[in-house]
Design a protein around this motif. Sequence first.
Motif, PDB file in Angstrom:
ATOM      1  N   ILE A   1       0.857  -1.185   0.000  1.00 14.41           N
ATOM      2  CA  ILE A   1       0.000   0.000   0.000  1.00 14.41           C
ATOM      3  C   ILE A   1       0.889   1.230   0.000  1.00 14.41           C
ATOM      4  CG2 ILE A   1      -1.703   1.326   1.301  1.00 14.41           C
ATOM      5  CD1 ILE A   1      -2.729  -1.317   2.427  1.00 14.41           C
ATOM      6  N   THR A   2       0.639   2.109  -0.946  1.00 17.68           N
ATOM      7  CA  THR A   2       1.383   3.362  -1.016  1.00 17.68           C
ATOM      8  C   THR A   2       0.618   4.412  -0.226  1.00 17.68           C
ATOM      9  OG1 THR A   2       2.165   2.771  -3.210  1.00 17.68           O
ATOM     10  CG2 THR A   2       2.358   5.081  -2.563  1.00 17.68           C
TER      11      THR A   2
ATOM     12  N   ALA B   1       1.130  13.710   2.111  1.00 14.28           N
ATOM     13  CA  ALA B   1       0.395  14.976   2.137  1.00 14.28           C
ATOM     14  C   ALA B   1      -1.090  14.738   2.407  1.00 14.28           C
ATOM     15  CB  ALA B   1       0.582  15.730   0.822  1.00 14.28           C
ATOM     16  N   GLN B   2      -1.664  13.715   1.790  1.00 19.25           N
ATOM     17  CA  GLN B   2      -3.074  13.408   2.017  1.00 19.25           C
ATOM     18  C   GLN B   2      -3.302  13.022   3.482  1.00 19.25           C
ATOM     19  OE1 GLN B   2      -4.686  10.401  -0.571  1.00 19.25           O
ATOM     20  NE2 GLN B   2      -6.637  10.380   0.472  1.00 19.25           N
ATOM     21  N   LEU B   3      -2.415  12.219   4.022  1.00 18.29           N
ATOM     22  CA  LEU B   3      -2.526  11.802   5.417  1.00 18.29           C
ATOM     23  C   LEU B   3      -2.475  13.003   6.362  1.00 18.29           C
ATOM     24  CD1 LEU B   3      -2.497   9.543   7.607  1.00 18.29           C
ATOM     25  CD2 LEU B   3      -0.001   9.619   7.428  1.00 18.29           C
ATOM     26  N   VAL B   4      -1.484  13.854   6.181  1.00 19.77           N
ATOM     27  CA  VAL B   4      -1.308  15.030   7.035  1.00 19.77           C
ATOM     28  C   VAL B   4      -2.519  15.958   6.948  1.00 19.77           C
ATOM     29  CG1 VAL B   4       0.045  17.161   7.298  1.00 19.77           C
ATOM     30  CG2 VAL B   4       1.198  14.954   7.074  1.00 19.77           C
TER      31      VAL B   4
END
Length: 143
Positions: free
Chosen positions: A3-4, A8-11
Amino acid sequence: MQITIDFAQLVNAIGDAIVISDAEGKITLWNPAATRMFGFTQSEALGKSLDLIIPERLRGRHWDGYHKTMASGQTRYGNDVLRVPAVDKAGRALSIAFTVALLHSPENELTGIVAVIRDETSRFQEERNLRKRIAELEARVGA
């Protein structure tokens, strides 16, 4: 299956504030949750000192510890949850809980600190009110 993870999306998606500061204590990352919590936009916070959210009366102690951590490469807090006062853009007092981690360059040089922060102002106030109520009830019954 690999899984990549899009950093930025997570933060940007996480509900807790994520604040990263460099070795001098200048803010280098400020996520949307930090904006919601403290009221400063990303552009207002980036490049500024952490003094932005530290109550003036606590700044000396904060910076003593911060500089000691940067010099030694160790934090005495480890994985402990820290609970301290903070301030928002309007000057309103907050009660925050956070964890910190040290960040290193590929050459293993200490480059900064990341803090994951949660606003616990409501919970802190509720606990304070409960303690006050318990003290009042104990005083009534002579406990």
